[in-house]
Design an enzyme around this catalytic site. Structure first.
Site, PDB file in Angstrom:
ATOM      1  N   THR A 153     -25.002  -0.648  53.645  1.00 42.83           N
ATOM      2  CA  THR A 153     -24.808  -2.078  53.901  1.00 42.83           C
ATOM      3  C   THR A 153     -25.437  -2.398  55.243  1.00 42.83           C
ATOM      4  O   THR A 153     -25.103  -1.782  56.253  1.00 42.83           O
ATOM      5  CB  THR A 153     -23.314  -2.411  53.957  1.00 42.83           C
ATOM      6  OG1 THR A 153     -22.724  -1.932  52.768  1.00 42.83           O
ATOM      7  CG2 THR A 153     -23.099  -3.900  54.074  1.00 42.83           C
ATOM      8  N   PHE A 184     -21.981  -1.818  45.197  1.00 39.12           N
ATOM      9  CA  PHE A 184     -20.786  -2.636  44.968  1.00 39.12           C
ATOM     10  C   PHE A 184     -19.600  -1.814  44.471  1.00 39.12           C
ATOM     11  O   PHE A 184     -18.605  -2.371  44.015  1.00 39.12           O
ATOM     12  CB  PHE A 184     -21.093  -3.773  43.976  1.00 39.12           C
ATOM     13  CG  PHE A 184     -22.089  -4.759  44.511  1.00 39.12           C
ATOM     14  CD1 PHE A 184     -21.739  -5.630  45.536  1.00 39.12           C
ATOM     15  CD2 PHE A 184     -23.390  -4.808  44.016  1.00 39.12           C
ATOM     16  CE1 PHE A 184     -22.666  -6.542  46.054  1.00 39.12           C
ATOM     17  CE2 PHE A 184     -24.315  -5.714  44.519  1.00 39.12           C
ATOM     18  CZ  PHE A 184     -23.951  -6.582  45.541  1.00 39.12           C
ATOM     19  N   GLU A 187     -13.743   1.964  46.243  1.00 39.65           N
ATOM     20  CA  GLU A 187     -13.103   3.280  46.259  1.00 39.65           C
ATOM     21  C   GLU A 187     -11.927   3.296  45.291  1.00 39.65           C
ATOM     22  O   GLU A 187     -11.233   2.305  45.118  1.00 39.65           O
ATOM     23  CB  GLU A 187     -12.653   3.616  47.676  1.00 39.65           C
ATOM     24  CG  GLU A 187     -13.843   3.814  48.573  1.00 39.65           C
ATOM     25  CD  GLU A 187     -13.473   4.370  49.940  1.00 39.65           C
ATOM     26  OE1 GLU A 187     -12.492   5.112  50.047  1.00 39.65           O
ATOM     27  OE2 GLU A 187     -14.183   4.035  50.892  1.00 39.65           O
ATOM     28  N   CYS A 298     -15.209  -1.454  54.772  1.00 42.00           N
ATOM     29  CA  CYS A 298     -16.262  -2.423  54.455  1.00 42.00           C
ATOM     30  C   CYS A 298     -15.954  -3.867  54.812  1.00 42.00           C
ATOM     31  O   CYS A 298     -16.790  -4.548  55.420  1.00 42.00           O
ATOM     32  CB  CYS A 298     -16.587  -2.339  52.970  1.00 42.00           C
ATOM     33  SG  CYS A 298     -16.955  -0.668  52.461  1.00 42.00           S
ATOM     34  N   PHE A 299     -14.778  -4.364  54.426  1.00 45.66           N
ATOM     35  CA  PHE A 299     -14.535  -5.805  54.569  1.00 45.66           C
ATOM     36  C   PHE A 299     -14.661  -6.266  56.026  1.00 45.66           C
ATOM     37  O   PHE A 299     -15.403  -7.185  56.335  1.00 45.66           O
ATOM     38  CB  PHE A 299     -13.161  -6.174  54.016  1.00 45.66           C
ATOM     39  CG  PHE A 299     -13.120  -6.254  52.506  1.00 45.66           C
ATOM     40  CD1 PHE A 299     -14.270  -6.076  51.758  1.00 45.66           C
ATOM     41  CD2 PHE A 299     -11.937  -6.520  51.842  1.00 45.66           C
ATOM     42  CE1 PHE A 299     -14.246  -6.142  50.373  1.00 45.66           C
ATOM     43  CE2 PHE A 299     -11.903  -6.602  50.461  1.00 45.66           C
ATOM     44  CZ  PHE A 299     -13.046  -6.412  49.727  1.00 45.66           C
ATOM     45  N   ARG A 465       3.453  -4.331  49.753  1.00 42.50           N
ATOM     46  CA  ARG A 465       2.462  -4.381  48.663  1.00 42.50           C
ATOM     47  C   ARG A 465       2.984  -5.039  47.399  1.00 42.50           C
ATOM     48  O   ARG A 465       2.311  -5.032  46.372  1.00 42.50           O
ATOM     49  CB  ARG A 465       1.997  -2.950  48.342  1.00 42.50           C
ATOM     50  CG  ARG A 465       1.149  -2.330  49.422  1.00 42.50           C
ATOM     51  CD  ARG A 465      -0.173  -3.031  49.519  1.00 42.50           C
ATOM     52  NE  ARG A 465      -1.074  -2.368  50.433  1.00 42.50           N
ATOM     53  CZ  ARG A 465      -2.387  -2.527  50.383  1.00 42.50           C
ATOM     54  NH1 ARG A 465      -2.935  -3.298  49.482  1.00 42.50           N
ATOM     55  NH2 ARG A 465      -3.145  -1.932  51.275  1.00 42.50           N
TER      56      ARG A 465
HETATM   57  C1  UGA Z   1     -14.994  -3.180  48.670  1.00 36.58           C
HETATM   58  C2  UGA Z   1     -15.568  -4.036  47.541  1.00 36.58           C
HETATM   59  O1  UGA Z   1     -14.521  -4.362  46.621  1.00 36.58           O
HETATM   60  C3  UGA Z   1     -16.690  -3.290  46.821  1.00 36.58           C
HETATM   61  O2  UGA Z   1     -17.280  -4.136  45.837  1.00 36.58           O
HETATM   62  C4  UGA Z   1     -17.768  -2.898  47.829  1.00 36.58           C
HETATM   63  O3  UGA Z   1     -18.807  -2.133  47.230  1.00 36.58           O
HETATM   64  C5  UGA Z   1     -17.125  -2.046  48.914  1.00 36.58           C
HETATM   65  O4  UGA Z   1     -16.057  -2.789  49.553  1.00 36.58           O
HETATM   66  C6  UGA Z   1     -18.191  -1.689  49.923  1.00 36.58           C
HETATM   67  O5  UGA Z   1     -18.753  -2.598  50.545  1.00 36.58           O
HETATM   68  O6  UGA Z   1     -18.521  -0.531  50.065  1.00 36.58           O
HETATM   69  P1  UGA Z   1     -13.252  -1.166  48.796  1.00 36.58           P
HETATM   70  O7  UGA Z   1     -13.222  -1.463  50.252  1.00 36.58           O
HETATM   71  O8  UGA Z   1     -13.477   0.235  48.360  1.00 36.58           O
HETATM   72  O9  UGA Z   1     -14.401  -2.033  48.081  1.00 36.58           O
HETATM   73  O10 UGA Z   1     -11.857  -1.612  48.158  1.00 36.58           O
HETATM   74  P2  UGA Z   1     -11.251  -2.986  47.598  1.00 36.58           P
HETATM   75  O11 UGA Z   1     -10.686  -2.729  46.265  1.00 36.58           O
HETATM   76  O12 UGA Z   1     -12.191  -4.098  47.710  1.00 36.58           O
HETATM   77  O13 UGA Z   1     -10.014  -3.237  48.594  1.00 36.58           O
HETATM   78  C7  UGA Z   1     -10.206  -3.540  49.973  1.00 36.58           C
HETATM   79  C8  UGA Z   1      -8.856  -3.835  50.611  1.00 36.58           C
HETATM   80  O14 UGA Z   1      -8.311  -5.071  50.131  1.00 36.58           O
HETATM   81  C9  UGA Z   1      -7.788  -2.783  50.314  1.00 36.58           C
HETATM   82  O15 UGA Z   1      -7.020  -2.537  51.471  1.00 36.58           O
HETATM   83  C10 UGA Z   1      -6.928  -3.438  49.247  1.00 36.58           C
HETATM   84  O16 UGA Z   1      -5.613  -2.937  49.205  1.00 36.58           O
HETATM   85  C11 UGA Z   1      -6.970  -4.882  49.695  1.00 36.58           C
HETATM   86  N1  UGA Z   1      -6.675  -5.849  48.610  1.00 36.58           N
HETATM   87  C12 UGA Z   1      -7.472  -5.915  47.515  1.00 36.58           C
HETATM   88  C13 UGA Z   1      -5.604  -6.734  48.758  1.00 36.58           C
HETATM   89  O17 UGA Z   1      -4.870  -6.704  49.770  1.00 36.58           O
HETATM   90  N2  UGA Z   1      -5.352  -7.651  47.763  1.00 36.58           N
HETATM   91  C14 UGA Z   1      -6.137  -7.736  46.651  1.00 36.58           C
HETATM   92  O18 UGA Z   1      -5.870  -8.603  45.775  1.00 36.58           O
HETATM   93  C15 UGA Z   1      -7.221  -6.844  46.525  1.00 36.58           C
END
Ligand code: UGA
Length: 500
Positions: A153, A184, A187, A298-299, A465
């Site tokens: 990224t 995309f 994990e 990532c975020f 959660r």
């Molecule tokens: C995220 C993106 O979803 C992927 O598409 C992207 O490829 C990846 O980053 C990246 O840039 O490498 P990831 O960080 O592995 O993936 O996990 P997510 O499922 O997106 O969750 C991120 C965080 O948000 C976690 O802490 C999760 O618990 C939290 N989350 C997620 C919430 O608090 N509420 C939700 O409704 C969804």
């Protein structure tokens, strides 16, 4: 036979640990698993494409040895099985980077791009030093033309920088095309995401050679992804789309978390609100789960990267808009920690608090930016004794996160206040409260009657959660608190309501 290689450049080498940590309350030999950017190892169509050879190269002998062993350095459901089937058939792991470069037609650069911790853009801009050194390495070694694919990224226009480095150092007869092919995968679901991606994005130069390079990569993906799901565009759109996708996802979580605060203050239930708005097909129901805050590598990194980009483009209003997504996430974590402290009669000093879950989400051992790190930090600052249990994360990893100077500058304090337990019952024994920080499935099935018995009374349970059956916990005797919903607290009159 087409050869592809990935380059993974090692920036943080971790050491194998087999010793026992003094703060680990259980006898268990420990193998520290370094948190690799595993996506780099997953991106090629191994099972579907026996005609393609993939060689993963890395500077670290230790990591390559781990990838060649029966104990892979990262945990990801389904990954072990895939690697076992194809390793040493058409998937190879090696430290011979030069050979990898010389033999490859396509080279994927999949190096770390952490947030800069120094100098210009500190704390926001992506650090591109590993990308630059990978590009220089390719330029030094390559003797024939290559397609270089940027997989990490990166900020918008990074492909241009790679291209500039390659072309400034190119040898006679060697040509380069640089493509952007952002990842995309998430994990915990990476194998599924890899096999059935919503879309594959490929950006490249809008020239004849650029379009030919794009088509070469399209052909690779077409081996298992329907053609309509492989989209092509110019390089900058592709780079920005990656940042935009993560920013939109993070923004949704911050939006629902902002609503959770309003729910708690009004008596609304955030799950009901999420359900109601999610049924609007224009909004959709995904990523609307309120939580103690999003984590992961990532975020935060990508949103901060976007904020920095907007500032550099002299778009301060846009930068402020996206910065608020991060501010709200910080607020949500702090708010939940404050609730724990307030409920425990405004002091947690010397009280035992059990934290269930240390990874940033379930089904991964990755702890980067996890909510649990911040909960531990805030409670430690108040002098609480924290007892952590996580089904996957190794003890060394937990201490390495907590000893990061940004979290705690006194290793002595961490040593005194934090204990890692090998089961949840041990973690909760004698504790005043249990705090759920990760949504691991197994947390739902524990014997909470037994946990309650071992705890100090009143026994508090904070569900960060929204995964537990709150009524049955209340029936057991717990004082339960969660996100976006009032449970055992009496109704609070809205400020201003009395004057209406
Ligand atoms: C995220 C993106 O979803 C992927 O598409 C992207 O490829 C990846 O980053 C990246 O840039 O490498 P990831 O960080 O592995 O993936 O996990 P997510 O499922 O997106 O969750 C991120 C965080 O948000 C976690 O802490 C999760 O618990 C939290 N989350 C997620 C919430 O608090 N509420 C939700 O409704 C969804």
């Amino acid at each position: 036979m087409r050869k592809l290689i990935n380059i993974y450049n090692v920036c943080k080498t971790k050491h194998l640990k087999t010793s026992r940590h003094p703060n680990h309350e259980c006898s268990k030999d420990l193998l520290y698993r370094s948190r690799l950017c595993w996506r780099s190892y997953m991106q090629c169509p191994r099972l579907q494409c026996p005609h393609i050879t993939v060689t993963v190269v890395d500077l670290s002998q230790e990591r390559i040895d781990q990838w060649n062993s029966n104990s892979l350095p990262i945990f990801e459901p389904g990954l072990d099985e895939i690697v076992k089937i194809v390793r040493n058939k058409n998937l190879f792991f090696s430290t011979d980077i030069d050979k990898g470069i010389l033999e490859a037609d396509l080279i994927f650069i999949s190096v770390n791009t952490p947030t800069k911790s120094y100098g210009l853009g500190k704390g926001r801009a992506a650090d591109l030093k590993y990308i630059e050194s990978a590009a220089r390495m390719i330029a030094n070694v390559a003797t024939n033309s290559k397609i270089v694919v940027e997989k990490s990224t990166v900020p918008v226009k990074a492909a241009e920088s790679i291209s500039n480095i390659l072309r400034a150092n190119q040898k006679a007869g060697v040509k380069y095309q640089v493509l952007s092919n952002p990842e995309f995968l998430a994990e915990g679901t990476a194998v599924k995401d890899l096999l059935r991606p919503d879309r594959v994005l490929i950006g490249g130069e809008q020239t004849q050679d650029g379009r030919a390079a794009i088509q070469t990569l399209v052909e690779v993906y077409k081996n298992w992804v329907p053609q309509e799901n492989v989209i092509t565009m110019n390089t900058w759109s592709s780079e920005l789309s990656k940042l935009a996708a993560n920013a939109f996802l993070a923004q949704r979580i911050s939006s629902i978390n902002a609503m959770s605060a309003v729910c708690e203050a009004t008596g609304a239930d955030v799950s009901e609100v999420a359900h109601a708005i999610g049924m609007d097909s224009r909004i959709g129901n995904k990523f609307l789960k309120a939580s103690v805050g999003f984590g992961g590598s990532c975020f935060q990194k990508d949103v901060l990267n976007l904020v920095y980009l907007c500032e550099c483009l002299n778009l301060p209003e846009v930068a402020t808009y996206w910065q608020q997504v991060i501010n709200l996430n910080d607020f949500q974590r702090r708010r939940f920690a404050n609730r724990v402290i307030e409920c425990l009669f405004n002091t947690v000093t010397n009280k035992k608090i059990a934290i269930f879950g240390f990874s940033f989400k379930k089904d991964t051992g990755d702890t980067r930016e996890s909510a649990a790190i911040y909960m531990t930090k805030y409670l430690m600052e108040e002098g609480a004794h924290i007892r952590i249990y996580d089904p996957k994360v190794e003890i060394e990893q937990i201490f390495s996160e907590l000893n990061n100077p940004a979290i705690c500058d006194s290793p002595e304090q961490v040593r005194q206040l934090v204990t890692v337990c090998c089961n949840p019952y041990m973690a909760a024994e004698g504790a005043s409260a249990v705090v759920i920080c990760t949504e691991w499935d197994e947390f739902v099935n524990y014997d909470y009657k037994q946990i309650y018995k071992g705890m100090l009374k009143p026994a508090f349970l904070f569900d960060g959660r929204l995964i537990l059956d709150h009524q049955s916990l209340i029936d057991i005797g717990f004082h339960v608190e969660t996100i976006g919903k009032r449970l055992s607290r009496p109704n609070v009159i809205r400020q201003g309501a009395l004057t209406n």
